[in-house]
Each structure stands twice: as C-alpha cells, then as structure tokens.
Design an enzyme around this catalytic site. Structure first.
Site, mmCIF file in Angstrom:
data_model
loop_
_atom_site.group_PDB
_atom_site.id
_atom_site.type_symbol
_atom_site.label_atom_id
_atom_site.label_comp_id
_atom_site.label_asym_id
_atom_site.label_seq_id
_atom_site.Cartn_x
_atom_site.Cartn_y
_atom_site.Cartn_z
ATOM 1 N N ARG A 4 -1.962 8.680 -6.035
ATOM 2 C CA ARG A 4 -2.374 9.251 -4.756
ATOM 3 C C ARG A 4 -3.884 9.114 -4.591
ATOM 4 N NH1 ARG A 4 -0.490 15.252 -2.718
ATOM 5 N NH2 ARG A 4 -1.437 15.197 -0.638
ATOM 6 N N ALA A 5 -4.309 8.463 -3.529
ATOM 7 C CA ALA A 5 -5.722 8.130 -3.377
ATOM 8 C C ALA A 5 -6.596 9.370 -3.261
ATOM 9 C CB ALA A 5 -5.917 7.230 -2.161
ATOM 10 N N SER A 6 -6.150 10.351 -2.490
ATOM 11 C CA SER A 6 -6.980 11.542 -2.310
ATOM 12 C C SER A 6 -7.085 12.359 -3.587
ATOM 13 C CB SER A 6 -6.418 12.417 -1.186
ATOM 14 O OG SER A 6 -5.117 12.887 -1.497
ATOM 15 N N TYR A 46 -12.030 7.818 5.174
ATOM 16 C CA TYR A 46 -11.320 6.587 4.824
ATOM 17 C C TYR A 46 -11.738 5.438 5.740
ATOM 18 C CZ TYR A 46 -7.855 8.640 1.569
ATOM 19 O OH TYR A 46 -7.223 9.226 0.510
ATOM 20 N N GLU A 49 1.402 2.672 3.792
ATOM 21 C CA GLU A 49 0.802 3.856 3.165
ATOM 22 C C GLU A 49 1.779 5.039 3.163
ATOM 23 O OE1 GLU A 49 -3.656 5.904 3.053
ATOM 24 O OE2 GLU A 49 -2.909 5.009 4.892
ATOM 25 N N HIS A 53 0.838 -1.206 0.000
ATOM 26 C CA HIS A 53 0.000 0.000 0.000
ATOM 27 C C HIS A 53 0.871 1.254 0.000
ATOM 28 C CE1 HIS A 53 -3.756 2.132 1.951
ATOM 29 N NE2 HIS A 53 -3.267 2.791 0.909
#
Length: 342
Positions: free
Chosen positions: A71-73, A194, A284, A6
């Site tokens: 990047r997840a955000s 999240y 992460e 991750h």
C-alpha cells in the site's frame, strides 16, 4: 489478456496495521520496537482479504493479472529511521509475495524500497535485490520524496540515485515513481500530493539528461502522469527553452504513463496526447477512489470501461495498452507469464 500494472495491497489484514501502529509509536519514542515475528498473518487471512476484494473486482471487471505492491500510503518513509523503514519494507514485500504465491495466475509481486529522509538511496539496494531474487518482484515503487511532502531529496536525475538505477537496469525491471503519505496537512495524500509528485517527477526528468546515462532505464509515472498530458504543450515549450529535444526523443523511450484516470474525458485526453506505446493499463484498484460515480453507475476506478470506450484507440492499440506494452516494459513480468503458459 488484461494486465493491471498498478495494484496495492490496501486490504491487508488488520493485524498489519496494528503492528505498524506499534512500530510508529516506537519511532515516536513510546514503547519498544515490535518483533516482526509477532506479526502472524495466515494464508487463510490473505485469501480472505484478496478473494473478497481485489480478486472479486478483477473478475467482475475482466482484468486477468495485477502487479501487486505494498500500500503506497503505508510506505510513509518519513516515519522513523532507516532501520524502521527496512523492517517495514521487508514485512510488506513478503506479504505481497505471498499473495502472488497463493494466486499465481492472477498476481505478480511488486515491492517498496526502505527509503528514509536524508539517507543515501543506495541503502535500498539490498532490499531491492532481495525482492527480485528471492520474492520474484517484477517492479519496485520509488519514492521521489521520502520526506513526505517536504521535498528534501535530490532530484531524480541526481547521481545519488544512480546505484538504484544501475540495479534496476541490471534486473530489467521498471520503477514506478510513487510518493507516499503527506506529513503536511495542506497536502491531501492521494489528491494533490500524489498528482503534484507525478508532475514534479516528469519535470525533474525533463530538466535533466538521465537517460543519456541510462538508456535502458524504464520509469512509470502513475495516475495518468498527473498534470502532464493536460499541459503537454507547456512541457514541450519548456523543453525547447531548456535546450532539450522534443519530448518523444528526450523522454518517451524511457518514461511511461498508466491509466489511473477516473473519468472518460481524462482517458480520452491521455490517449490523444501520449503515444500509445507509452500507455500502460492500470486501475490502482482498490485505491484512492473507491466510490461509485452517480453519473455513470460504475466505480470511478473501473478504468477498463474508459479504455474500451475511448475513440482514440483501435483494437490493436487497445491490445497494446491492455497487455503488450506491459510485457515489453516489464520483461520479468513477461517471462513469468510465459513460464505459466500465458
């Protein structure tokens, strides 16, 4: 070997964010759509952002391989329409693949999907196919809430998701269930949104029978599963009330949790409650929590320290968490590492 499943490209060159700002402005009705060809990020730019950040910390903390996705955000599927998401996903996925090409012994690419609120999930299959076949992606991030906090999408067990699951099974890649930015100020993106999403995804899966239709599908719930390990008894009881089998039989052949939990008691609980076969090492890093914990003198997201220190794992079980489980759950990762002699 220590495999971090991750990682996100949170340190991408500033040009990426500047290009995205132009795209967002266009999506909001201001200006023209920016040309992807106008975004020029050179190999040296990528090396600089990785060597000074993720790679440096991987070396300091003893991590060997990172599965690296956008990047997840920044996925922000609620912004613009499907065309906006398709362009943005392609750009971000290409960048993560370039990181893997420049550092082939340290990174393997993951991918985001071009999801969009109210649009059928099957529209993402083309980019999923490209990411696997052309970029070598070993996983994808699947957003259960493309609306950014409004939760307008059908549950993960709904048949509208089936074309995506069929392709995941065909390619032998797991999906990480990962939301993106919250558009609602009441929800902090990396805090409650999240962790709420992690918990919600697990409960959606518990209520359904998805894995009866897809016995080979693998889904990873990040951030230690949100509230799931802490409320394991509640979920077991709810499964009984809903007429479902025990969680081990109902879900744990297909659902896995990572170690993005940022204190020792949290990792101790995760490793005590969840079977070792279902835990995958992850940090992460560099992500939601970047500071040093004043109580320990170490970064909160140095999760290897917690896995090393937990009394609930012996050496063989730590080896499972650090690498063996990842190689089993991510067959394309295993084959890529084997091809590299690792």
């Amino acid at each position: 070997m220590i495999i971090d499943i991750h990682g996100h490209y949170t340190t991408a060159h500033a040009q990426l964010g500047a290009w995205r700002d132009l795209q967002i402005a266009f999506a909001e009705g201001s200006g023209d759509a920016p040309d992807p060809a106008a975004l020029r990020i050179g190999d040296d730019d990528i090396r600089e952002t990785i060597e000074a950040n993720q790679l440096r910390l991987m070396d300091e903390r003893g991590s060997d391989i990172t599965v690296f996705s956008p990047r997840a955000s920044f996925m922000a599927h609620h912004i613009g329409d499907l065309a906006v998401s398709e362009t943005w996903a392609r750009i971000c996925n290409d960048l993560c693949a370039r990181v893997s090409e420049l550092f082939p012994d340290r990174f393997l690419p993951g991918a985001m999907l071009p999801q969009s609120p109210g649009v059928a999930p099957e529209t993402t299959v083309a980019e999923l196919t490209r990411a696997v076949e052309e970029l070598g992606a070993v996983t994808v991030n699947l957003n259960p809430d493309p609306s950014g906090g409004k939760w307008s999408a059908p549950a993960l067990t709904d048949r509208s998701w089936y074309p995506v699951y069929e392709k995941l099974v065909e390619y032998e890649i797991p999906a990480m269930i990962h939301v993106s930015t919250s558009c609602k100020p009441v929800f902090h993106t990396t805090g409650d949104h999240y962790l709420n999403a992690d918990t919600t995804a697990f409960m959606q899966l518990l209520k359904g029978d998805l894995f009866r239709d897809f016995p080979d599908l693998k889904l990873v719930i990040p951030h230690g599963g949100g509230a799931v390990p802490y409320h394991w008894g509640r979920f077991r009881g709810l499964a009984m009330a809903l007429g479902k089998p025990e969680l081990e039989e109902h879900l744990l052949g297909n659902v896995f949790f990572d170690t993005c939990v940022y204190h020792q008691p949290g990792i101790d609980l995760l490793t005590q409650v969840v079977p070792t076969d279902n835990i995958l090492f992850a940090s992460e890093m560099i992500g939601a929590v970047r500071d040093i914990d004043p109580r320990t003198g170490h970064h909160f997201d140095d999760t290897k320290r917690y896995v090393d220190a937990t009394p609930n794992l012996d050496d063989a079980e730590r080896a499972q968490v650090f690498a063996t489980n990842a190689r089993r759950v991510y067959p394309r990762l295993d084959r890529a590492l084997t091809a590299r002699g690792l």
